[in-house]
Design a protein around this motif. Structure first.
Motif, PDB file in Angstrom:
ATOM      1  N   VAL A   1     -40.352 -11.495  -4.935  1.00 37.04           N
ATOM      2  CA  VAL A   1     -39.626 -12.506  -4.351  1.00 37.04           C
ATOM      3  C   VAL A   1     -40.305 -13.320  -3.417  1.00 37.04           C
ATOM      4  CG1 VAL A   1     -37.434 -13.346  -3.688  1.00 37.04           C
ATOM      5  CG2 VAL A   1     -37.737 -11.033  -5.452  1.00 37.04           C
ATOM      6  N   GLU A   2     -40.466 -14.576  -3.481  1.00 32.77           N
ATOM      7  CA  GLU A   2     -40.852 -15.431  -2.329  1.00 32.77           C
ATOM      8  C   GLU A   2     -40.238 -16.720  -2.201  1.00 32.77           C
ATOM      9  OE1 GLU A   2     -45.124 -16.493  -3.252  1.00 32.77           O
ATOM     10  OE2 GLU A   2     -45.994 -14.475  -3.724  1.00 32.77           O
ATOM     11  N   THR A   3     -39.886 -16.807  -0.917  1.00 33.31           N
ATOM     12  CA  THR A   3     -39.323 -17.913  -0.314  1.00 33.31           C
ATOM     13  C   THR A   3     -39.941 -18.918  -0.308  1.00 33.31           C
ATOM     14  OG1 THR A   3     -37.835 -16.584   0.828  1.00 33.31           O
ATOM     15  CG2 THR A   3     -37.707 -18.727   1.468  1.00 33.31           C
ATOM     16  N   HIS A   4     -39.636 -20.191  -1.180  1.00 36.22           N
ATOM     17  CA  HIS A   4     -40.312 -21.535  -1.180  1.00 36.22           C
ATOM     18  C   HIS A   4     -39.345 -22.590  -0.337  1.00 36.22           C
ATOM     19  CE1 HIS A   4     -43.674 -20.375  -4.277  1.00 36.22           C
ATOM     20  NE2 HIS A   4     -43.372 -19.404  -3.309  1.00 36.22           N
ATOM     21  N   VAL A   5     -39.735 -23.684   0.086  1.00 33.69           N
ATOM     22  CA  VAL A   5     -39.007 -24.422   0.744  1.00 33.69           C
ATOM     23  C   VAL A   5     -39.370 -25.793   0.199  1.00 33.69           C
ATOM     24  CG1 VAL A   5     -38.161 -25.429   3.014  1.00 33.69           C
ATOM     25  CG2 VAL A   5     -39.363 -23.226   2.871  1.00 33.69           C
ATOM     26  N   GLU A   6     -38.194 -26.878  -0.057  1.00 30.31           N
ATOM     27  CA  GLU A   6     -38.216 -28.024  -0.741  1.00 30.31           C
ATOM     28  C   GLU A   6     -38.432 -28.960   0.561  1.00 30.31           C
ATOM     29  OE1 GLU A   6     -35.992 -31.554  -3.174  1.00 30.31           O
ATOM     30  OE2 GLU A   6     -35.760 -29.455  -3.744  1.00 30.31           O
ATOM     31  N   ILE A   7     -39.346 -29.912   0.801  1.00 26.39           N
ATOM     32  CA  ILE A   7     -39.336 -30.827   2.046  1.00 26.39           C
ATOM     33  C   ILE A   7     -39.661 -32.017   1.433  1.00 26.39           C
ATOM     34  CG2 ILE A   7     -39.980 -28.738   3.796  1.00 26.39           C
ATOM     35  CD1 ILE A   7     -42.942 -29.840   3.503  1.00 26.39           C
ATOM     36  N   VAL A   8     -39.824 -33.103   2.492  1.00 25.27           N
ATOM     37  CA  VAL A   8     -40.496 -34.578   1.702  1.00 25.27           C
ATOM     38  C   VAL A   8     -41.334 -34.744   2.879  1.00 25.27           C
ATOM     39  CG1 VAL A   8     -39.533 -36.753   1.857  1.00 25.27           C
ATOM     40  CG2 VAL A   8     -37.954 -35.119   1.033  1.00 25.27           C
ATOM     41  N   PHE A  36     -33.887 -24.218   0.031  1.00 25.60           N
ATOM     42  CA  PHE A  36     -34.735 -22.774   0.069  1.00 25.60           C
ATOM     43  C   PHE A  36     -34.666 -22.327  -1.372  1.00 25.60           C
ATOM     44  CE2 PHE A  36     -33.315 -22.928   4.488  1.00 25.60           C
ATOM     45  CZ  PHE A  36     -34.637 -22.914   4.966  1.00 25.60           C
ATOM     46  N   ILE A  37     -35.489 -21.977  -1.906  1.00 26.90           N
ATOM     47  CA  ILE A  37     -35.812 -21.378  -3.321  1.00 26.90           C
ATOM     48  C   ILE A  37     -36.355 -20.047  -3.372  1.00 26.90           C
ATOM     49  CG2 ILE A  37     -36.781 -22.031  -5.683  1.00 26.90           C
ATOM     50  CD1 ILE A  37     -37.238 -24.771  -4.287  1.00 26.90           C
ATOM     51  N   GLN A  38     -35.585 -19.064  -3.868  1.00 26.98           N
ATOM     52  CA  GLN A  38     -36.168 -17.840  -4.035  1.00 26.98           C
ATOM     53  C   GLN A  38     -36.677 -17.700  -5.125  1.00 26.98           C
ATOM     54  OE1 GLN A  38     -35.889 -16.491  -1.104  1.00 26.98           O
ATOM     55  NE2 GLN A  38     -34.364 -17.612  -0.190  1.00 26.98           N
ATOM     56  N   ALA A  48     -35.422  -9.831  -9.909  1.00 22.97           N
ATOM     57  CA  ALA A  48     -35.463  -8.755  -9.119  1.00 22.97           C
ATOM     58  C   ALA A  48     -34.281  -7.987  -8.931  1.00 22.97           C
ATOM     59  CB  ALA A  48     -35.568  -9.219  -7.608  1.00 22.97           C
ATOM     60  N   HIS A  49     -34.430  -6.631  -8.477  1.00 19.58           N
ATOM     61  CA  HIS A  49     -32.940  -5.649  -8.142  1.00 19.58           C
ATOM     62  C   HIS A  49     -33.358  -4.787  -7.147  1.00 19.58           C
ATOM     63  CE1 HIS A  49     -35.331  -2.623 -10.384  1.00 19.58           C
ATOM     64  NE2 HIS A  49     -35.424  -3.592 -11.431  1.00 19.58           N
ATOM     65  N   VAL A  69     -32.547 -11.075   1.344  1.00 21.70           N
ATOM     66  CA  VAL A  69     -32.255  -9.557   0.889  1.00 21.70           C
ATOM     67  C   VAL A  69     -30.818  -9.649   0.267  1.00 21.70           C
ATOM     68  CG1 VAL A  69     -31.525  -7.261   1.740  1.00 21.70           C
ATOM     69  CG2 VAL A  69     -33.418  -8.502   2.989  1.00 21.70           C
ATOM     70  N   LEU A  70     -29.734 -10.425   0.789  1.00 19.20           N
ATOM     71  CA  LEU A  70     -28.392 -10.393   0.063  1.00 19.20           C
ATOM     72  C   LEU A  70     -28.392 -11.150  -1.234  1.00 19.20           C
ATOM     73  CD1 LEU A  70     -26.148 -11.177   3.087  1.00 19.20           C
ATOM     74  CD2 LEU A  70     -26.670  -8.876   2.185  1.00 19.20           C
ATOM     75  N   GLY A  71     -29.435 -12.062  -1.530  1.00 17.87           N
ATOM     76  CA  GLY A  71     -29.675 -12.741  -2.601  1.00 17.87           C
ATOM     77  C   GLY A  71     -30.209 -11.965  -3.937  1.00 17.87           C
ATOM     78  N   VAL A  72     -30.537 -10.800  -3.472  1.00 19.17           N
ATOM     79  CA  VAL A  72     -31.275 -10.004  -4.621  1.00 19.17           C
ATOM     80  C   VAL A  72     -29.994  -9.488  -5.296  1.00 19.17           C
ATOM     81  CG1 VAL A  72     -32.392  -7.807  -5.381  1.00 19.17           C
ATOM     82  CG2 VAL A  72     -33.227  -9.074  -3.339  1.00 19.17           C
ATOM     83  N   PRO A  73     -30.138  -9.606  -6.613  1.00 21.09           N
ATOM     84  CA  PRO A  73     -28.903  -9.243  -7.663  1.00 21.09           C
ATOM     85  C   PRO A  73     -28.519  -7.819  -7.522  1.00 21.09           C
ATOM     86  CG  PRO A  73     -30.222 -10.595  -8.907  1.00 21.09           C
ATOM     87  CD  PRO A  73     -31.138 -10.475  -7.590  1.00 21.09           C
ATOM     88  N   GLY A  74     -27.349  -7.469  -7.208  1.00 22.15           N
ATOM     89  CA  GLY A  74     -26.941  -6.186  -6.729  1.00 22.15           C
ATOM     90  C   GLY A  74     -26.900  -5.745  -5.437  1.00 22.15           C
ATOM     91  N   MET A  75     -27.335  -6.523  -4.670  1.00 24.36           N
ATOM     92  CA  MET A  75     -27.334  -6.082  -3.373  1.00 24.36           C
ATOM     93  C   MET A  75     -25.966  -6.239  -2.562  1.00 24.36           C
ATOM     94  SD  MET A  75     -29.624  -4.672  -1.183  1.00 24.36           S
ATOM     95  CE  MET A  75     -31.276  -5.092  -1.681  1.00 24.36           C
ATOM     96  N   ARG A  76     -25.322  -7.362  -2.712  1.00 26.23           N
ATOM     97  CA  ARG A  76     -24.170  -7.648  -2.070  1.00 26.23           C
ATOM     98  C   ARG A  76     -23.074  -6.629  -2.725  1.00 26.23           C
ATOM     99  NH1 ARG A  76     -22.863 -12.218   0.841  1.00 26.23           N
ATOM    100  NH2 ARG A  76     -24.395 -13.693   1.255  1.00 26.23           N
ATOM    101  N   ALA A  77     -23.172  -6.414  -3.898  1.00 27.50           N
ATOM    102  CA  ALA A  77     -22.184  -5.442  -4.354  1.00 27.50           C
ATOM    103  C   ALA A  77     -22.380  -4.105  -3.872  1.00 27.50           C
ATOM    104  CB  ALA A  77     -22.629  -5.498  -5.993  1.00 27.50           C
ATOM    105  N   ALA A  78     -23.649  -3.686  -3.798  1.00 24.51           N
ATOM    106  CA  ALA A  78     -23.856  -2.337  -3.145  1.00 24.51           C
ATOM    107  C   ALA A  78     -23.270  -2.224  -1.873  1.00 24.51           C
ATOM    108  CB  ALA A  78     -25.410  -1.896  -3.184  1.00 24.51           C
ATOM    109  N   LEU A  79     -23.337  -3.256  -1.067  1.00 27.50           N
ATOM    110  CA  LEU A  79     -23.074  -3.367   0.529  1.00 27.50           C
ATOM    111  C   LEU A  79     -21.457  -3.272   0.316  1.00 27.50           C
ATOM    112  CD1 LEU A  79     -25.570  -5.820   1.888  1.00 27.50           C
ATOM    113  CD2 LEU A  79     -25.231  -3.219   2.436  1.00 27.50           C
TER     114      LEU A  79
END
Length: 329
Positions: free
Chosen positions: A147-154, A180-182, A188-189, A218-228
């Motif tokens: 998973v890589e964080t990318h950023v939209e800028i002008v 921000f674009i993940q 991912a999981h 971290v929280l954006g990974v599917p299933g992570m928030r549910a686990a917490l």
């Protein structure tokens, strides 16, 4: 005592170092270690392939800090570094000349890339790398899928999508982030090891790391928030904002991009009360932000006011002790 920490970057590394120190004193094993277990679930959204090597900035910052090899003055990289290899790469016209990797640091990236090409998962490669260091903490990447964080800028009137590190290091976050674009997050999981660490923890701590691009990733990974949310352990967060400013780095630029004020109250409300569908059972804020405790309590977030500055090992250990005390309450 089993403590699981959601972490990223320098703030997470320093908190983990303090937590390790506190638990060694509170739960000694007689050999200088601790009977307590610490697991860090670490952001990998800053990761990238660079000059053919897999670079994992947050995992490495935490590993070097706990291993006693981090350059504390810079806050990243290894002590006693040279940069001859990076100079050669620049001369050949490859890599990012504004993202300098030290020679010792490159050794880590070469080893990791070799492990990955041999078929190891990132979790397995991280365990192999950790073996040489006296960490006292188990490091787990948030996912084995990239998973890589990318950023939209002008820039100059043109919209561009750049890797987070380009925005953070080259531009110093001075160019406003549009979003921000993940990249890759949908596929991912959390790994079984991460889910086990959350399920079986006695305490879960959200470290004072960047709320958007570290903890948020971290929280954006599917299933992570549910686990917490399903965890039996209390979830305690430590504010990375003191007196309306980020403790380190440029988290304010990240918060602005998602419409959250740079205050301990706003970040606490951004995470939300677990009793009301959010993340937190308790929240630690600094003494200078004490007036916000009542606002947070009204939002369903029990709040403890303590000194948050991690100026040295003693204050870092005390902050860890305060976080665990908040969990007990």
């Amino acid at each position: 005592m089993r403590v699981t920490v959601i972490a990223g970057g320098v703030g997470g590394a320093r908190f983990l170092r303090g937590l390790r120190s506190h638990l060694r004193e509170a739960y000694p094993n007689g050999d200088g270690g601790s009977t307590a277990e610490i697991t860090a679930v670490v952001n990998t959204g800053d990761d990238m392939w660079l000059t053919g090597l897999r670079v994992c900035p947050d995992l490495d910052s935490i590993m070097y800090t706990l291993g006693g090899a981090n350059d504390d003055e810079r806050g990243w990289g290894r002590q006693g570094e040279s940069e001859r290899v990076s100079a050669e790469l620049t001369a050949y016209g490859i890599g990012w000349p504004w993202f300098t990797l030290g020679d010792l640091d490159l050794g880590t990236h070469i080893a990791r890339s070799s492990f990955l090409r041999d078929g190891l998962t990132l979790t397995e490669a991280t365990a192999r790398l950790s073996e040489r260091w006296p960490l006292g903490v188990r490091l787990l990447p948030m996912s084995d899928q990239p998973v890589e964080t990318h950023v939209e800028i002008v820039v100059d009137g043109k919209r561009r999508i750049v890797h987070f590190e380009e925005w953070w290091v080259k531009h110093r976050a001075a160019v406003p982030a549009q979003r921000f674009i993940q990249v890759g997050v949908d596929a991912a999981h959390p790994t079984p090891a991460v889910l086990h660490a959350i399920e079986h923890a006695d305490v879960i701590v959200v470290a004072p790391s960047n709320p958007v691009v570290s903890i948020g990733t971290v929280l954006g990974v599917p299933g992570m928030r549910a686990a917490l949310k399903a965890a039996k352990a209390p979830v305690v967060g430590v504010s990375p904002i003191i007196s309306g400013a980020a403790v380190r780095g440029m988290a304010d630029a990240c918060l602005t991009a998602i419409g959250v004020e740079t205050t301990a109250v706003a970040v606490g409300k951004h995470y939300g009360s677990r009793a009301r569908g959010g993340l937190l059972d308790a929240w630690l804020i600094d003494e200078t932000d004490a007036p916000g405790a009542a606002v947070l309590a009204a939002a369903g977030i029990p709040t403890t006011v303590v000194p948050l500055w991690m100026n040295d090992p003693a204050t870092s250990a005390q902050l860890a002790a305060d976080a665990l005390a908040a969990a007990r309450r």
